[in-house]
Design an enzyme around this catalytic site. Sequence first.
Site, PDB file in Angstrom:
ATOM      1  N   ASN A 162      -1.580  -9.929  -0.278  1.00  0.00           N
ATOM      2  CA  ASN A 162      -2.001  -9.321   0.980  1.00  0.00           C
ATOM      3  C   ASN A 162      -3.472  -8.925   0.806  1.00  0.00           C
ATOM      4  OD1 ASN A 162      -2.458  -7.778   3.232  1.00  0.00           O
ATOM      5  ND2 ASN A 162      -0.697  -6.419   2.950  1.00  0.00           N
TER       6      ASN A 162
ATOM      7  N   ARG B  98       0.083 -12.996   3.249  1.00  0.00           N
ATOM      8  CA  ARG B  98       0.201 -12.320   4.539  1.00  0.00           C
ATOM      9  C   ARG B  98      -1.040 -12.660   5.364  1.00  0.00           C
ATOM     10  NH1 ARG B  98      -1.544  -6.436   6.264  1.00  0.00           N
ATOM     11  NH2 ARG B  98      -0.635  -6.446   8.335  1.00  0.00           N
TER      12      ARG B  98
ATOM     13  N   HIS C 197       3.167  -6.244  13.025  1.00  0.00           N
ATOM     14  CA  HIS C 197       4.294  -5.750  12.203  1.00  0.00           C
ATOM     15  C   HIS C 197       5.512  -6.663  12.331  1.00  0.00           C
ATOM     16  CE1 HIS C 197       2.651  -1.375  12.699  1.00  0.00           C
ATOM     17  NE2 HIS C 197       2.206  -1.895  11.563  1.00  0.00           N
TER      18      HIS C 197
ATOM     19  N   HIS D 142       8.839   0.913  13.696  1.00  0.00           N
ATOM     20  CA  HIS D 142       8.022   0.880  12.480  1.00  0.00           C
ATOM     21  C   HIS D 142       6.997   1.996  12.626  1.00  0.00           C
ATOM     22  CE1 HIS D 142       5.788  -1.337   9.180  1.00  0.00           C
ATOM     23  NE2 HIS D 142       4.886  -0.479   9.620  1.00  0.00           N
TER      24      HIS D 142
ATOM     25  N   ASN E  49       1.228   4.475   9.064  1.00  0.00           N
ATOM     26  CA  ASN E  49      -0.122   4.768   9.492  1.00  0.00           C
ATOM     27  C   ASN E  49      -0.391   4.101  10.826  1.00  0.00           C
ATOM     28  OD1 ASN E  49      -2.214   6.307   8.567  1.00  0.00           O
ATOM     29  ND2 ASN E  49      -2.206   5.212   6.600  1.00  0.00           N
TER      30      ASN E  49
ATOM     31  N   ARG F 291      -5.236   5.706  15.425  1.00  0.00           N
ATOM     32  CA  ARG F 291      -5.466   4.842  16.597  1.00  0.00           C
ATOM     33  C   ARG F 291      -4.903   5.496  17.854  1.00  0.00           C
ATOM     34  NH1 ARG F 291      -2.900  -0.424  14.000  1.00  0.00           N
ATOM     35  NH2 ARG F 291      -3.356   0.315  11.912  1.00  0.00           N
TER      36      ARG F 291
ATOM     37  N   ARG G  59       2.624  14.324   6.799  1.00  0.00           N
ATOM     38  CA  ARG G  59       2.999  15.450   5.920  1.00  0.00           C
ATOM     39  C   ARG G  59       2.080  16.638   6.176  1.00  0.00           C
ATOM     40  NH1 ARG G  59       3.190  11.221   1.083  1.00  0.00           N
ATOM     41  NH2 ARG G  59       1.464  10.529   2.384  1.00  0.00           N
TER      42      ARG G  59
ATOM     43  N   GLU H 235       8.191  -6.186   3.555  1.00  0.00           N
ATOM     44  CA  GLU H 235       7.479  -7.356   4.076  1.00  0.00           C
ATOM     45  C   GLU H 235       7.222  -8.382   2.967  1.00  0.00           C
ATOM     46  OE1 GLU H 235       5.241  -4.121   5.726  1.00  0.00           O
ATOM     47  OE2 GLU H 235       4.525  -5.467   7.298  1.00  0.00           O
TER      48      GLU H 235
HETATM   49  P1  AMP Z   1       2.749   3.353   5.790  1.00  0.00           P
HETATM   50  O1  AMP Z   1       1.612   2.973   6.687  1.00  0.00           O
HETATM   51  O2  AMP Z   1       4.035   2.726   6.165  1.00  0.00           O
HETATM   52  O3  AMP Z   1       2.411   3.217   4.334  1.00  0.00           O
HETATM   53  O4  AMP Z   1       2.977   4.928   6.016  1.00  0.00           O
HETATM   54  C1  AMP Z   1       2.047   5.866   5.548  1.00  0.00           C
HETATM   55  C2  AMP Z   1       2.292   7.184   6.251  1.00  0.00           C
HETATM   56  O5  AMP Z   1       3.634   7.638   6.006  1.00  0.00           O
HETATM   57  C3  AMP Z   1       1.433   8.332   5.711  1.00  0.00           C
HETATM   58  O6  AMP Z   1       0.184   8.381   6.337  1.00  0.00           O
HETATM   59  C4  AMP Z   1       2.253   9.545   6.084  1.00  0.00           C
HETATM   60  O7  AMP Z   1       1.848   9.977   7.364  1.00  0.00           O
HETATM   61  C5  AMP Z   1       3.671   9.052   6.199  1.00  0.00           C
HETATM   62  N1  AMP Z   1       4.562   9.667   5.213  1.00  0.00           N
HETATM   63  C6  AMP Z   1       4.784   9.311   3.950  1.00  0.00           C
HETATM   64  N2  AMP Z   1       5.680  10.149   3.380  1.00  0.00           N
HETATM   65  C7  AMP Z   1       6.025  11.067   4.316  1.00  0.00           C
HETATM   66  C8  AMP Z   1       6.899  12.196   4.352  1.00  0.00           C
HETATM   67  N3  AMP Z   1       7.614  12.572   3.309  1.00  0.00           N
HETATM   68  N4  AMP Z   1       6.983  12.884   5.516  1.00  0.00           N
HETATM   69  C9  AMP Z   1       6.262  12.528   6.573  1.00  0.00           C
HETATM   70  N5  AMP Z   1       5.437  11.466   6.599  1.00  0.00           N
HETATM   71  C10 AMP Z   1       5.313  10.751   5.493  1.00  0.00           C
END
Ligand code: AMP
Length: 399
Positions: free
Chosen positions: A7, A92, A181, A209, A212, A242, A286, A385
């Site tokens: 990726n 990807r 996605h 999904h 971020n 975004r 978080r 993915e």
């Molecule tokens: P991704 O883009 O799928 O990698 O998701 C990343 C996002 O997941 C981070 O910016 C966090 O906002 C969220 N995240 C990860 N762990 C937690 C958690 N325990 N509680 C709430 N949000 C989380």
Amino acid sequence: MKILVINAGSSSLKYQLIDMETEQVIAKGLCERIGIDGHLKHTPMIGGKSVFNEDVAMPTHAEAIAAVIDKLTSEEYGVVSSMKEIDAVGHRVVHGGEKFACSVKIDDSVMAALEECTPFAPLHNPANITGINACKAVMGDVPMVAVFDTAFHQTMPGKAFTYAIPYEYYKNDGIRRYGFHGTSHRYVSARCAELMGKPIEELKLISCHMGNGSSICAIDGGKSVDTSMGFTPLVGLPMGTRCGDLDAGVIQFLMNKYGFSIDEMLNILNKKSGVLGVSGVSSDFRDLDAAAEKGDERAQLALDMFHYWVAKVAGSYVAAMNGVDAIIFTAGVGENSRETRQAICDYFGYLGVAIDQEANSKRGEDIMISTPDSKVKVFVIPTNEELVIARDTKDIIGG
Ligand code: AMP
């Protein structure tokens, strides 16, 4: 058979080497700061080999791939004895336009078509193409497959993908909803059907999904029939940074008032908006949870908006499909935040959704979090993915 999944971003490159007999990840890693200086974190997952986590000069993606291959095959950090053990590479690719409704083996004509799709994803596709070229340069004629974020959504009907602007912009310029996605929505929907023990052809599913970047997909009979991202990944839900859906008039107003160029405006909408923009706290859920708990009203507003939008878009897909059998949560927020799932499901009382609190507290596994008598089932399914990319690559190269 072992497949390397790549990726490639503009200055980074993530990889996994997957053993397709077991579908186990045998090594993974991340190259960062490509074109600046270069850093590689390489993690072998078998054989008790050491983790490599050091600066490595990476003037281009080719040096990054060479460093990855070097570590994958080295005595100290390696998991294969030579590059010959890597049977194929799956890449990807963000945007396949209308040219690619499924994954394809990469050849010269595919490379030309990828170039043609570049105006649709000017930041992402060039990086993906660079990654493919770097692999070719380092790995010679190992077979390679492209797996597109947009491909799964090519089943959307015209009524879902057409924008209500003069039709010639679609016909002449390809302006339409593409969605993103797709690999994630495809993986979790197929897995959900497996967990439900039903053919996917008989199911109406809504996949959320939430990471971020966030998007929702309506999947009827295994086919994407609508999704919340559009021509670009900027729209739909408010996301980490975004803006999601926005009246185009706001863009004109702000550009006129503050003299922003279109690039400055898009930078604000892509990088400074979403829950970060509303809360002024963070794009990370978080941090927002922590701030909201301490009484930060804007953090709470950002969270409330996010829950509301997920519920609102998912509700519109219940209407679009005339029903729903299951709702799926995935990605960083969807997989980890029990509170977010609960807050969203609180909107689904009309569907007869009931959440099992104990199941909703678990983490890191495929799990049904609705009660057995919940009319619509709710699942948490960690997305994968890379595995979809590896499986498609295996299928296409005929392993
Ligand atoms: P991704 O883009 O799928 O990698 O998701 C990343 C996002 O997941 C981070 O910016 C966090 O906002 C969220 N995240 C990860 N762990 C937690 C958690 N325990 N509680 C709430 N949000 C989380």
